[in-house]
Design an enzyme around this catalytic site. Structure first.
Site, PDB file in Angstrom:
ATOM      1  N   GLU A   1       0.830  -1.222   0.000  1.00 51.43           N
ATOM      2  CA  GLU A   1       0.000   0.000   0.000  1.00 51.43           C
ATOM      3  C   GLU A   1       0.859   1.265   0.000  1.00 51.43           C
ATOM      4  O   GLU A   1       2.053   1.225   0.327  1.00 51.43           O
ATOM      5  CB  GLU A   1      -0.953   0.006   1.198  1.00 51.43           C
ATOM      6  CG  GLU A   1      -0.264   0.053   2.545  1.00 51.43           C
ATOM      7  CD  GLU A   1      -1.164   0.589   3.652  1.00 51.43           C
ATOM      8  OE1 GLU A   1      -1.623   1.744   3.549  1.00 51.43           O
ATOM      9  OE2 GLU A   1      -1.383  -0.147   4.641  1.00 51.43           O
TER      10      GLU A   1
ATOM     11  N   LYS B   1      -3.290  -1.747  15.656  1.00 50.85           N
ATOM     12  CA  LYS B   1      -2.847  -1.019  16.839  1.00 50.85           C
ATOM     13  C   LYS B   1      -3.959  -0.940  17.869  1.00 50.85           C
ATOM     14  O   LYS B   1      -5.138  -0.909  17.513  1.00 50.85           O
ATOM     15  CB  LYS B   1      -2.447   0.409  16.448  1.00 50.85           C
ATOM     16  CG  LYS B   1      -1.159   0.459  15.665  1.00 50.85           C
ATOM     17  CD  LYS B   1      -0.566   1.854  15.738  1.00 50.85           C
ATOM     18  CE  LYS B   1       0.727   1.910  14.957  1.00 50.85           C
ATOM     19  NZ  LYS B   1       0.531   2.220  13.541  1.00 50.85           N
TER      20      LYS B   1
HETATM   21  N1  PSU Z   1      -2.836   1.554  10.821  1.00 54.52           N
HETATM   22  C1  PSU Z   1      -1.501   1.619  10.968  1.00 54.52           C
HETATM   23  N2  PSU Z   1      -0.769   2.221   9.991  1.00 54.52           N
HETATM   24  C2  PSU Z   1      -1.352   2.751   8.870  1.00 54.52           C
HETATM   25  C3  PSU Z   1      -2.775   2.655   8.727  1.00 54.52           C
HETATM   26  C4  PSU Z   1      -3.463   2.052   9.727  1.00 54.52           C
HETATM   27  O1  PSU Z   1      -0.968   1.151  11.962  1.00 54.52           O
HETATM   28  O2  PSU Z   1      -0.647   3.287   8.015  1.00 54.52           O
HETATM   29  C5  PSU Z   1      -3.407   3.199   7.489  1.00 54.52           C
HETATM   30  C6  PSU Z   1      -3.673   2.070   6.469  1.00 54.52           C
HETATM   31  O3  PSU Z   1      -3.542   2.583   5.162  1.00 54.52           O
HETATM   32  C7  PSU Z   1      -5.130   1.721   6.739  1.00 54.52           C
HETATM   33  C8  PSU Z   1      -5.711   3.085   7.060  1.00 54.52           C
HETATM   34  O4  PSU Z   1      -5.783   1.102   5.649  1.00 54.52           O
HETATM   35  O5  PSU Z   1      -4.703   3.737   7.817  1.00 54.52           O
HETATM   36  C9  PSU Z   1      -7.013   3.010   7.808  1.00 54.52           C
HETATM   37  O6  PSU Z   1      -7.567   4.276   7.916  1.00 54.52           O
HETATM   38  P1  PSU Z   1      -9.062   4.465   8.469  1.00 54.52           P
HETATM   39  O7  PSU Z   1      -9.022   4.070   9.911  1.00 54.52           O
HETATM   40  O8  PSU Z   1      -9.363   5.913   8.249  1.00 54.52           O
HETATM   41  O9  PSU Z   1      -9.939   3.556   7.642  1.00 54.52           O
END
Ligand code: PSU
Ligand code: MN
Length: 301
Positions: free
Chosen positions: A25, A160
């Site tokens: 990604e 996390k």
């Molecule tokens: N969690 C992490 N590192 C990240 C992300 C999440 O520990 O970089 C990023 C990933 O790209 C994930 C996104 O798909 O955040 C999720 O965002 P949201 O909670 O807004 O859906």
């Protein structure tokens, strides 16, 4: 579609020859780490996948094109522009393409574009999930819905503890997404190998995972599979320090009224500030570890 999807020649050749390919990604580059560690890590991850005998395909939106496979210059561009690049989730993809803009793909949009390109295995750091307090905010990452609907095997280090991990597992169960623990029965929590929660199945070899996912594909089931790979022991950050950092980050987000797509990047950046360089090093190491396992799963498929 043909004109929107741009598959890198090396990736295309590998897919046509039936060689293993691993998707990566780009939100992790532009929003997940600071420059220059973000670009360096992204390039190092690609090298690990190559060393394992697979082809990396970093995924992004550039100038309105859905890209499967970036050049080193494009990776550097994403690293440098950082959070100036829009974080692209499912709802953003068509508008960004129509406007000819750039977008950093999350787990959601990386799965979508990987699937369009015919890539079945994807390695990342952590996925999004059900946020703490989601019973009032309704903040549930689109990543979970994508895992429910798109047949890609996602290798991560769990999620996390900024999230409600128990609710995240419930959501995945309702949506029929198998959660695999690599060499463990316990769900890992990104920086930590421990969450106190159980995965659905423990598997100990890449071959076992590949067989289960291939079986899922052969049944025509629409969803993905989540493989959780614990951070190597020597880089793990168990205990109080990281928990306190998470609590502090959550408090600040609440005080500042952070909402929607800003929530996850805000919390990640805060935790990084509070814990200093330690968490960044752990983050980089666990991504390397996931890339290696993903390449082995892709080879075994
Ligand atoms: N969690 C992490 N590192 C990240 C992300 C999440 O520990 O970089 C990023 C990933 O790209 C994930 C996104 O798909 O955040 C999720 O965002 P949201 O909670 O807004 O859906
Ligand atoms: Mn969200």
């Amino acid at each position: 579609m043909e004109q929107l999807l741009d598959i890198h020649p090396e990736v295309k050749e590998a897919l046509e020859a039936g060689k293993p390919v691993v998707a990566l990604e780009s939100t992790i580059i532009s929003h997940g780490m600071p420059y220059p560690q973000n670009a360096e890590t992204a390039l190092a991850v690609e090298n690990i996948i190559r060393e394992e005998g697979a082809v990396p395909a970093t995924i992004a939106v550039i100038g309105g094109k859905l890209k499967a496979g970036l050049s080193p210059e494009e990776i550097e561009y994403f690293g440098k522009k950082g959070t100036d690049i829009a974080k692209a989730s499912r709802r953003d993809l068509a508008v960004l393409c129509a406007r000819g803009e750039d977008g950093a793909t999350t787990v959601t949009t990386t799965m979508m574009i990987a699937h369009m390109a015919g890539i079945k295995v994807f390695a990342t750091g952590g996925i999004g999930g059900v946020h703490r307090g989601a019973e009032t905010t309704m903040d549930i990452s689109a990543d979970l819905q994508e895992l429910a609907n798109t047949p890609v095997c996602v290798i991560c280090a769990g999620a996390k503890a900024i999230l409600d991990l128990a609710l995240t597992l419930e959501y995945l169960e309702t949506n029929g997404v198998p959660v695999i623990g690599y060499g463990t029965e316990e769900l890992p929590a990104f920086y930590s190998r421990h969450s106190g929660l159980k995965v659905d199945y423990r598997m100990d070899t890449p071959e076992e995972i590949a067989k289960a996912f291939a079986t899922q594909l052969s049944m025509g089931l629409k969803g993905g599979m989540l493989v959780t790979n614990p951070i190597p022991e020597e880089y793990a950050m168990d205990g109080k320090g990281i928990d306190e950092a998470i609590e502090k980050a959550l408090r600040e987000a609440k005080e500042q009224g952070i909402k929607g797509k800003e929530t996850t990047p805000f919390l990640l950046a805060k935790i990084k500030d509070i814990t200093g360089g330690d968490s960044l090093d752990s983050n980089i190491r666990l991504v390397f570890n996931n890339a290696r396992l993903a390449a082995r799963i892709a080879k075994a498929m």
